[in-house]
Design an enzyme around this catalytic site. Sequence first.
Site, PDB file in Angstrom:
ATOM      1  N   HIS A   9       0.825  -1.207   0.000  1.00 40.01           N
ATOM      2  CA  HIS A   9       0.000   0.000   0.000  1.00 40.01           C
ATOM      3  C   HIS A   9       0.866   1.267   0.000  1.00 40.01           C
ATOM      4  O   HIS A   9       2.003   1.275   0.471  1.00 40.01           O
ATOM      5  CB  HIS A   9      -0.920   0.016   1.218  1.00 40.01           C
ATOM      6  CG  HIS A   9      -0.193   0.039   2.538  1.00 40.01           C
ATOM      7  ND1 HIS A   9       0.366   1.189   3.075  1.00 40.01           N
ATOM      8  CD2 HIS A   9       0.083  -0.955   3.404  1.00 40.01           C
ATOM      9  CE1 HIS A   9       0.936   0.912   4.223  1.00 40.01           C
ATOM     10  NE2 HIS A   9       0.793  -0.382   4.442  1.00 40.01           N
ATOM     11  N   ARG A  60      -6.085   1.030   3.798  1.00 41.36           N
ATOM     12  CA  ARG A  60      -4.930   1.517   3.043  1.00 41.36           C
ATOM     13  C   ARG A  60      -4.561   0.605   1.882  1.00 41.36           C
ATOM     14  O   ARG A  60      -4.116   1.076   0.830  1.00 41.36           O
ATOM     15  CB  ARG A  60      -3.730   1.726   3.975  1.00 41.36           C
ATOM     16  CG  ARG A  60      -3.278   0.491   4.769  1.00 41.36           C
ATOM     17  CD  ARG A  60      -2.353   0.932   5.902  1.00 41.36           C
ATOM     18  NE  ARG A  60      -1.734  -0.170   6.640  1.00 41.36           N
ATOM     19  CZ  ARG A  60      -2.289  -0.767   7.687  1.00 41.36           C
ATOM     20  NH1 ARG A  60      -3.509  -0.410   8.092  1.00 41.36           N
ATOM     21  NH2 ARG A  60      -1.638  -1.728   8.330  1.00 41.36           N
ATOM     22  N   GLU A  87      -1.748  -6.858   7.300  1.00 40.40           N
ATOM     23  CA  GLU A  87      -0.404  -6.642   7.818  1.00 40.40           C
ATOM     24  C   GLU A  87      -0.160  -7.539   9.025  1.00 40.40           C
ATOM     25  O   GLU A  87      -1.104  -8.025   9.664  1.00 40.40           O
ATOM     26  CB  GLU A  87      -0.252  -5.161   8.204  1.00 40.40           C
ATOM     27  CG  GLU A  87       1.061  -4.773   8.874  1.00 40.40           C
ATOM     28  CD  GLU A  87       2.290  -5.021   8.021  1.00 40.40           C
ATOM     29  OE1 GLU A  87       2.558  -6.214   7.715  1.00 40.40           O
ATOM     30  OE2 GLU A  87       2.993  -4.061   7.665  1.00 40.40           O
ATOM     31  N   HIS A 182       0.418  -5.562   2.308  1.00 43.57           N
ATOM     32  CA  HIS A 182       1.209  -4.865   3.319  1.00 43.57           C
ATOM     33  C   HIS A 182       2.648  -5.373   3.326  1.00 43.57           C
ATOM     34  O   HIS A 182       2.938  -6.457   2.819  1.00 43.57           O
ATOM     35  CB  HIS A 182       0.566  -5.059   4.691  1.00 43.57           C
ATOM     36  CG  HIS A 182      -0.874  -4.661   4.713  1.00 43.57           C
ATOM     37  ND1 HIS A 182      -1.304  -3.424   5.130  1.00 43.57           N
ATOM     38  CD2 HIS A 182      -1.996  -5.332   4.320  1.00 43.57           C
ATOM     39  CE1 HIS A 182      -2.617  -3.348   5.007  1.00 43.57           C
ATOM     40  NE2 HIS A 182      -3.062  -4.496   4.519  1.00 43.57           N
TER      41      HIS A 182
END
Length: 229
Positions: A9, A60, A87, A182
Amino acid sequence: MAKLVFIRHGQSEWNLSNQFTGWVDVDLSEEGVRQAQNAGALLKQEGIEFDQAYTSVLTRAIKTLHYALEGSGQLWIPETKTWRLNERHYGALQGLNKKETAEKYGDDQVHIWRRSYDTLPPLLSADDEGSAAQDRRYAHLDPRAIPGGENLKVTLERVIPFWEDEIAPKLIDGKNVIIAAHGNSLRALTKYIENISDDDIMDVEMATGEPVVYDLDEKLNVVSKKKLN
Protein backbone atom coordinates in the site's frame (compact mmCIF):
# COMPACT_ATOMS: atom_id res chain seq x y z
CA MET A 1 3.35 -18.22 -18.07
CA ALA A 2 1.45 -16.03 -15.60
CA LYS A 3 2.16 -12.61 -14.19
CA LEU A 4 1.95 -11.87 -10.48
CA VAL A 5 2.15 -8.31 -9.17
CA PHE A 6 2.67 -7.29 -5.55
CA ILE A 7 1.99 -3.73 -4.39
CA ARG A 8 2.59 -2.66 -0.84
CA HIS A 9 0.00 0.00 0.00
CA GLY A 10 0.98 3.63 -0.47
CA GLN A 11 2.29 5.60 2.48
CA SER A 12 -0.26 5.59 5.29
CA GLU A 13 -0.95 8.31 7.82
CA TRP A 14 0.87 6.26 10.46
CA ASN A 15 3.81 5.53 8.16
CA LEU A 16 4.09 9.31 7.96
CA SER A 17 3.89 9.76 11.75
CA ASN A 18 6.27 6.80 12.37
CA GLN A 19 3.80 4.69 14.35
CA PHE A 20 3.43 0.91 14.53
CA THR A 21 0.26 0.19 12.54
CA GLY A 22 -0.41 -3.54 12.13
CA TRP A 23 -4.15 -4.25 12.06
CA VAL A 24 -5.17 -0.68 12.97
CA ASP A 25 -7.23 0.63 10.06
CA VAL A 26 -5.55 3.89 9.12
CA ASP A 27 -5.98 5.69 5.80
CA LEU A 28 -3.50 6.63 3.09
CA SER A 29 -1.66 9.93 3.41
CA GLU A 30 -1.78 12.40 0.52
CA GLU A 31 1.61 11.04 -0.56
CA GLY A 32 0.24 7.51 -0.30
CA VAL A 33 -2.58 8.38 -2.68
CA ARG A 34 -0.05 9.78 -5.15
CA GLN A 35 2.06 6.62 -4.84
CA ALA A 36 -0.94 4.38 -5.51
CA GLN A 37 -2.00 6.46 -8.50
CA ASN A 38 1.54 6.33 -9.85
CA ALA A 39 1.51 2.54 -9.47
CA GLY A 40 -1.56 2.47 -11.71
CA ALA A 41 0.19 4.61 -14.32
CA LEU A 42 3.23 2.30 -14.25
CA LEU A 43 1.04 -0.79 -14.67
CA LYS A 44 -0.75 0.83 -17.60
CA GLN A 45 2.59 1.69 -19.17
CA GLU A 46 3.70 -1.91 -18.67
CA GLY A 47 0.53 -3.15 -20.39
CA ILE A 48 -0.28 -5.88 -17.87
CA GLU A 49 -3.86 -7.15 -18.06
CA PHE A 50 -5.13 -8.71 -14.83
CA ASP A 51 -7.71 -11.43 -14.35
CA GLN A 52 -8.05 -11.32 -10.55
CA ALA A 53 -7.23 -8.94 -7.70
CA TYR A 54 -6.66 -9.66 -4.01
CA THR A 55 -6.28 -7.36 -1.04
CA SER A 56 -6.62 -7.27 2.73
CA VAL A 57 -9.59 -5.94 4.71
CA LEU A 58 -7.65 -2.80 5.68
CA THR A 59 -8.46 0.55 4.06
CA ARG A 60 -4.93 1.52 3.04
CA ALA A 61 -4.50 -1.65 0.96
CA ILE A 62 -8.01 -1.58 -0.51
CA LYS A 63 -7.65 2.03 -1.65
CA THR A 64 -4.20 1.32 -3.08
CA LEU A 65 -5.64 -1.53 -5.12
CA HIS A 66 -8.47 0.64 -6.40
CA TYR A 67 -6.21 3.54 -7.36
CA ALA A 68 -3.84 1.14 -9.13
CA LEU A 69 -6.62 -0.62 -11.02
CA GLU A 70 -8.32 2.66 -11.92
CA GLY A 71 -5.04 4.05 -13.22
CA SER A 72 -4.50 1.00 -15.39
CA GLY A 73 -8.10 0.96 -16.64
CA GLN A 74 -9.01 -2.28 -14.88
CA LEU A 75 -11.20 -1.28 -11.94
CA TRP A 76 -13.81 -3.79 -13.14
CA ILE A 77 -11.84 -7.01 -12.59
CA PRO A 78 -12.92 -9.50 -9.88
CA GLU A 79 -11.61 -8.61 -6.43
CA THR A 80 -11.34 -10.65 -3.24
CA LYS A 81 -10.69 -9.18 0.22
CA THR A 82 -9.33 -11.38 2.99
CA TRP A 83 -8.01 -10.85 6.51
CA ARG A 84 -5.28 -13.37 5.66
CA LEU A 85 -3.51 -10.67 3.63
CA ASN A 86 -3.60 -8.20 6.54
CA GLU A 87 -0.40 -6.64 7.82
CA ARG A 88 1.46 -8.42 10.58
CA HIS A 89 -0.28 -7.72 13.91
CA TYR A 90 2.10 -5.69 16.07
CA GLY A 91 0.31 -6.48 19.32
CA ALA A 92 0.65 -3.93 22.11
CA LEU A 93 3.11 -1.94 19.98
CA GLN A 94 0.30 -0.80 17.68
CA GLY A 95 -0.16 2.95 17.84
CA LEU A 96 3.19 3.59 19.53
CA ASN A 97 5.75 5.91 17.97
CA LYS A 98 8.71 3.84 16.80
CA LYS A 99 11.35 6.37 17.86
CA GLU A 100 9.83 6.84 21.32
CA THR A 101 9.51 3.06 21.73
CA ALA A 102 13.21 2.65 20.88
CA GLU A 103 14.11 5.33 23.43
CA LYS A 104 12.09 3.46 26.08
CA TYR A 105 13.10 -0.14 25.37
CA GLY A 106 16.36 0.33 23.44
CA ASP A 107 17.16 0.14 19.75
CA ASP A 108 18.19 -3.52 19.96
CA GLN A 109 14.91 -4.67 21.52
CA VAL A 110 12.79 -2.74 19.03
CA HIS A 111 14.90 -4.08 16.16
CA ILE A 112 14.23 -7.62 17.42
CA TRP A 113 10.50 -6.96 17.67
CA ARG A 114 10.44 -5.50 14.17
CA ARG A 115 12.88 -7.76 12.33
CA SER A 116 13.23 -11.09 14.11
CA TYR A 117 11.58 -13.87 12.11
CA ASP A 118 10.09 -15.67 15.11
CA THR A 119 10.07 -13.26 18.09
CA LEU A 120 6.60 -12.03 19.07
CA PRO A 121 5.89 -8.44 20.12
CA PRO A 122 4.18 -7.72 23.45
CA LEU A 123 0.68 -9.18 23.03
CA LEU A 124 -2.77 -7.65 23.30
CA SER A 125 -5.45 -9.58 25.20
CA ALA A 126 -8.82 -10.24 23.56
CA ASP A 127 -10.55 -7.81 25.94
CA ASP A 128 -8.11 -4.99 25.26
CA GLU A 129 -9.72 -1.91 23.72
CA GLY A 130 -7.42 -2.18 20.70
CA SER A 131 -8.01 -5.88 20.08
CA ALA A 132 -9.26 -6.94 16.66
CA ALA A 133 -11.71 -9.19 18.52
CA GLN A 134 -13.84 -6.05 18.94
CA ASP A 135 -13.88 -5.33 15.18
CA ARG A 136 -16.91 -6.63 13.27
CA ARG A 137 -14.91 -7.34 10.11
CA TYR A 138 -13.46 -10.32 12.01
CA ALA A 139 -16.73 -11.42 13.66
CA HIS A 140 -16.96 -14.49 11.39
CA LEU A 141 -13.63 -15.87 12.62
CA ASP A 142 -13.02 -18.34 15.38
CA PRO A 143 -11.85 -16.09 18.24
CA ARG A 144 -8.73 -18.26 18.52
CA ALA A 145 -7.73 -17.17 15.00
CA ILE A 146 -7.62 -13.49 15.95
CA PRO A 147 -4.06 -12.71 16.99
CA GLY A 148 -2.89 -10.65 19.94
CA GLY A 149 0.37 -10.14 18.08
CA GLU A 150 2.38 -11.78 15.30
CA ASN A 151 5.90 -12.21 14.01
CA LEU A 152 6.73 -12.84 10.35
CA LYS A 153 6.65 -16.61 10.91
CA VAL A 154 3.06 -16.50 12.17
CA THR A 155 2.10 -14.06 9.40
CA LEU A 156 3.44 -16.52 6.82
CA GLU A 157 1.48 -19.36 8.43
CA ARG A 158 -1.83 -17.50 7.95
CA VAL A 159 -1.03 -16.18 4.46
CA ILE A 160 0.17 -19.40 2.81
CA PRO A 161 -3.08 -21.40 3.12
CA PHE A 162 -4.88 -18.63 1.22
CA TRP A 163 -2.09 -18.59 -1.36
CA GLU A 164 -2.32 -22.34 -1.88
CA ASP A 165 -6.12 -22.55 -1.89
CA GLU A 166 -7.05 -19.39 -3.81
CA ILE A 167 -4.17 -17.61 -5.52
CA ALA A 168 -1.88 -20.39 -6.75
CA PRO A 169 -4.63 -22.22 -8.70
CA LYS A 170 -5.38 -19.01 -10.64
CA LEU A 171 -1.72 -18.59 -11.55
CA ILE A 172 -1.35 -22.25 -12.52
CA ASP A 173 -4.34 -21.72 -14.80
CA GLY A 174 -2.42 -18.91 -16.53
CA LYS A 175 -4.35 -16.04 -14.95
CA ASN A 176 -2.60 -12.75 -14.17
CA VAL A 177 -2.99 -11.71 -10.53
CA ILE A 178 -2.45 -8.48 -8.60
CA ILE A 179 -2.13 -8.41 -4.79
CA ALA A 180 -2.25 -5.10 -2.94
CA ALA A 181 -1.36 -5.74 0.67
CA HIS A 182 1.21 -4.86 3.32
CA GLY A 183 4.93 -4.94 3.95
CA ASN A 184 4.93 -8.10 6.03
CA SER A 185 2.17 -10.11 4.35
CA LEU A 186 3.93 -9.48 1.04
CA ARG A 187 7.33 -10.30 2.53
CA ALA A 188 5.84 -13.59 3.72
CA LEU A 189 4.67 -14.38 0.19
CA THR A 190 8.02 -13.24 -1.23
CA LYS A 191 9.82 -15.59 1.14
CA TYR A 192 7.60 -18.47 0.08
CA ILE A 193 7.70 -18.08 -3.69
CA GLU A 194 11.40 -17.17 -3.84
CA ASN A 195 12.42 -19.74 -1.21
CA ILE A 196 14.28 -17.13 0.86
CA SER A 197 15.87 -18.23 4.13
CA ASP A 198 14.59 -17.13 7.56
CA ASP A 199 17.66 -14.94 8.01
CA ASP A 200 17.74 -13.38 4.54
CA ILE A 201 14.06 -12.41 4.48
CA MET A 202 14.80 -9.93 7.27
CA ASP A 203 16.77 -7.82 4.79
CA VAL A 204 14.00 -7.75 2.16
CA GLU A 205 12.22 -4.39 1.95
CA MET A 206 8.92 -3.60 0.25
CA ALA A 207 8.71 0.03 -0.87
CA THR A 208 5.32 1.72 -0.50
CA GLY A 209 3.37 1.97 -3.74
CA GLU A 210 6.00 0.22 -5.88
CA PRO A 211 4.72 -2.62 -8.09
CA VAL A 212 6.84 -5.78 -8.12
CA VAL A 213 6.22 -7.90 -11.23
CA TYR A 214 6.91 -11.63 -11.39
CA ASP A 215 6.74 -13.96 -14.36
CA LEU A 216 5.95 -17.47 -13.11
CA ASP A 217 6.07 -20.75 -14.98
CA GLU A 218 3.41 -23.46 -14.78
CA LYS A 219 4.99 -24.81 -11.57
CA LEU A 220 5.07 -21.30 -10.08
CA ASN A 221 8.83 -21.04 -10.28
CA VAL A 222 10.04 -17.45 -10.65
CA VAL A 223 11.22 -16.87 -14.22
CA SER A 224 11.80 -13.14 -13.81
CA LYS A 225 11.23 -10.34 -11.31
CA LYS A 226 11.34 -6.58 -11.72
CA LYS A 227 10.25 -3.49 -9.81
CA LEU A 228 8.40 -0.69 -11.57
CA ASN A 229 9.45 2.80 -10.55
